[in-house]
Design a protein around this motif. Structure first.
Motif, short mmCIF file in Angstrom:
data_model
loop_
_atom_site.label_atom_id
_atom_site.label_comp_id
_atom_site.label_asym_id
_atom_site.label_seq_id
_atom_site.Cartn_x
_atom_site.Cartn_y
_atom_site.Cartn_z
N ILE A 118 -50.44 -16.71 45.88
CA ILE A 118 -49.36 -17.69 45.92
C ILE A 118 -48.01 -17.00 45.73
CG2 ILE A 118 -48.38 -19.74 44.83
CD1 ILE A 118 -50.97 -20.29 46.31
N PHE A 119 -47.91 -16.19 44.68
CA PHE A 119 -46.64 -15.52 44.37
C PHE A 119 -46.24 -14.56 45.49
CE2 PHE A 119 -44.32 -11.93 42.48
CZ PHE A 119 -43.21 -12.60 41.99
N GLY A 120 -47.19 -13.73 45.95
CA GLY A 120 -46.89 -12.75 46.97
C GLY A 120 -46.44 -13.37 48.28
N ASN A 121 -47.10 -14.44 48.70
CA ASN A 121 -46.73 -15.09 49.96
C ASN A 121 -45.41 -15.84 49.84
OD1 ASN A 121 -48.84 -14.61 52.08
ND2 ASN A 121 -50.17 -15.33 50.46
N ILE A 139 -44.93 -17.66 58.77
CA ILE A 139 -45.82 -18.78 59.07
C ILE A 139 -47.22 -18.49 58.55
CG2 ILE A 139 -46.90 -20.14 60.91
CD1 ILE A 139 -43.96 -20.75 60.59
N PHE A 140 -47.65 -17.25 58.73
CA PHE A 140 -48.96 -16.84 58.24
C PHE A 140 -49.02 -16.93 56.71
CE2 PHE A 140 -52.07 -13.54 56.99
CZ PHE A 140 -53.16 -13.98 57.71
N ALA A 141 -47.91 -16.60 56.03
CA ALA A 141 -47.86 -16.68 54.57
C ALA A 141 -47.99 -18.13 54.10
CB ALA A 141 -46.54 -16.08 54.07
N VAL A 142 -47.32 -19.05 54.80
CA VAL A 142 -47.46 -20.49 54.47
C VAL A 142 -48.91 -20.93 54.65
CG1 VAL A 142 -46.80 -22.82 55.17
CG2 VAL A 142 -45.07 -21.03 55.08
N LEU A 143 -49.51 -20.50 55.74
CA LEU A 143 -50.90 -20.86 56.04
C LEU A 143 -51.85 -20.31 54.98
CD1 LEU A 143 -52.97 -22.10 57.94
CD2 LEU A 143 -52.86 -20.02 59.32
N GLU A 144 -51.61 -19.09 54.52
CA GLU A 144 -52.46 -18.48 53.50
C GLU A 144 -52.42 -19.27 52.19
OE1 GLU A 144 -54.72 -16.52 54.52
OE2 GLU A 144 -54.14 -14.52 53.90
N ILE A 145 -51.22 -19.73 51.81
CA ILE A 145 -51.09 -20.53 50.59
C ILE A 145 -51.90 -21.82 50.71
CG2 ILE A 145 -49.46 -21.88 49.20
CD1 ILE A 145 -47.35 -19.75 49.84
N PRO A 190 -56.81 -13.18 51.24
CA PRO A 190 -55.49 -13.79 51.00
C PRO A 190 -54.71 -13.12 49.88
CG PRO A 190 -57.14 -15.50 51.30
CD PRO A 190 -57.88 -14.20 51.20
N ALA A 191 -55.41 -12.61 48.86
CA ALA A 191 -54.71 -11.92 47.76
C ALA A 191 -54.18 -10.55 48.18
CB ALA A 191 -55.65 -11.77 46.57
N LEU A 192 -54.88 -9.90 49.12
CA LEU A 192 -54.48 -8.57 49.56
C LEU A 192 -53.38 -8.61 50.63
CD1 LEU A 192 -57.91 -6.70 49.87
CD2 LEU A 192 -56.19 -6.43 48.08
N ASN A 193 -53.34 -9.68 51.41
CA ASN A 193 -52.42 -9.74 52.55
C ASN A 193 -50.96 -9.50 52.19
OD1 ASN A 193 -54.48 -10.09 54.33
ND2 ASN A 193 -54.21 -12.29 54.58
N ILE A 222 -50.53 -5.84 51.91
CA ILE A 222 -50.69 -5.17 53.20
C ILE A 222 -49.40 -5.26 54.01
CG2 ILE A 222 -51.93 -5.21 55.40
CD1 ILE A 222 -54.39 -6.22 53.84
N TYR A 223 -48.79 -6.45 53.98
CA TYR A 223 -47.58 -6.65 54.79
C TYR A 223 -46.31 -6.10 54.13
CZ TYR A 223 -49.83 -9.51 58.33
OH TYR A 223 -50.61 -9.93 59.37
N THR A 224 -46.37 -5.73 52.85
CA THR A 224 -45.19 -5.17 52.19
C THR A 224 -45.31 -3.67 51.98
OG1 THR A 224 -46.13 -5.77 50.03
CG2 THR A 224 -44.58 -7.31 51.02
N LEU A 225 -46.42 -3.23 51.38
CA LEU A 225 -46.56 -1.83 51.04
C LEU A 225 -46.67 -0.93 52.27
CD1 LEU A 225 -48.97 -2.06 47.98
CD2 LEU A 225 -46.49 -1.86 47.98
#
Length: 310
Positions: A39-42, A65-71, A280-283, A286-289
């Motif tokens: 939740i926090f990461g997205n 959009i993918f981050a919203v969907l993951e939440i 979802p917790a890793l994504n 993955i998209y930042t690091l």
């Protein structure tokens, strides 16, 4: 003759991980940590894409959009899993079970379509860089972003409807931590042939076909990248795709195992943890690091936050 086609049960019992009662507290802590991280990461990714001008591009628009969907996706099943890990009452009402089933499958299928769409965006960027900004304008991106949602909620409607029309008059124990198609279908007193076929067709349309599209587009991307003469050009082209490729492998690897053989098994709930909790917790990481632009935007955001008056 008396009509026997009726539903007698009004709730289902979710076993979750009851057999591992000694590890319930450990599981609860780990899953809660993963949920909060997701939740926090997205949310951070959504904010960064919104406020940082350097991230105002189609690729990051689709990532937001993918981050919203993951939440939304993780929130369908994980809060209920946390509840059944700590409470003795592990039941879910009949209507609630099918509402969860539809929401989970619709959002999951939307994610499959969206991942394919994100590869299409990268394909255009690598194979048609000169016309990319003209093709992927704001209006076109918005229209494209709507399609996965329409497709996901439409495709999941039919297997869910055919499943809810089955007769449930006997056992009500689901060996899973949420209401999914195969575990619920296995409880039906009537034949679930048609709902099973609909489940397979939905899986083929929303999982297999997008996966084939992703593989095909990546092959085209790789062929194009290999034609680039400079090492720096190749590195830059591959770097824009590597994060997405990791997400695709994690999500599709587990989803295909579960949904292409919908008869269900005792181990499906363990595999389901991968694409409902772990991925979802890793994504966000993955998209930042793995993305220098997002890391730079995050550093700017942190510096700006520290400079705000208290």
């Amino acid at each position: 003759m008396k009509d026997t086609n009726h539903t007698e049960i009004n709730e289902f019992l979710l076993l979750g991980f009851s057999k591992f009662y000694k590890f319930q507290n450990v599981l609860y802590c780990l899953i809660l940590l993963a949920y909060i991280t997701c939740i926090f990461g997205n949310i951070v990714i959504i904010i960064l894409v919104r406020i940082e001008a350097s991230l105002h591009s189609p690729m990051y628009f689709f990532i937001s959009i993918f981050a919203v969907l993951e939440i939304m996706f993780i929130s369908v099943s994980v809060p209920n899993l946390l509840a059944i890990l700590v409470h003795s009452k592990k039941t879910i009402i009949f209507v609630g079970c099918f509402a969860q089933m539809y929401a989970f499958n619709a959002l999951g299928e939307t994610e499959c379509f969206l991942l394919a769409l994100m590869v299409f965006d990268r394909y255009l960027a690598v194979n048609n860089p000169l016309r990319y900004s003209i093709i992927m304008n704001s209006a076109f991106c918005l229209k494209l972003a709507v399609l996965p949602w329409l497709g996901g909620f439409f495709v999941s409607f039919f297997p869910t409807c055919l499943t809810i029309l089955l007769d449930f008059c006997g056992p009500n124990i689901i060996d899973h931590f949420f209401c999914d198609l195969a575990p619920v279908q296995n409880l039906a007193c009537s034949s679930f042939f048609y709902s099973g076929v609909a489940t397979v067709l939905a899986a083929v349309i929303s999982v297999v076909l997008p996966f084939i599209s992703i593989v095909t587009l990546y092959i085209c991307i790789i062929i194009t990248v290999l034609k680039i003469k400079t090492k720096e050009g190749k590195r830059k082209a591959f770097s824009t795709c590597s994060s997405h490729l990791i997400v695709v492998c994690l999500f599709y690897g587990s989803a295909i195992i579960v949904y292409i053989r919908p008869q269900g098994s005792h181990y499906d709930k363990f595999i389901a943890l991968m694409y409902t909790v772990v991925t979802p917790a890793l994504n966000p990481f993955i998209y930042t690091l793995r993305n220098s632009e997002v890391k730079q935007a995050l550093k700017k955001f942190i510096r700006r936050f520290k400079q705000c008056p208290t």
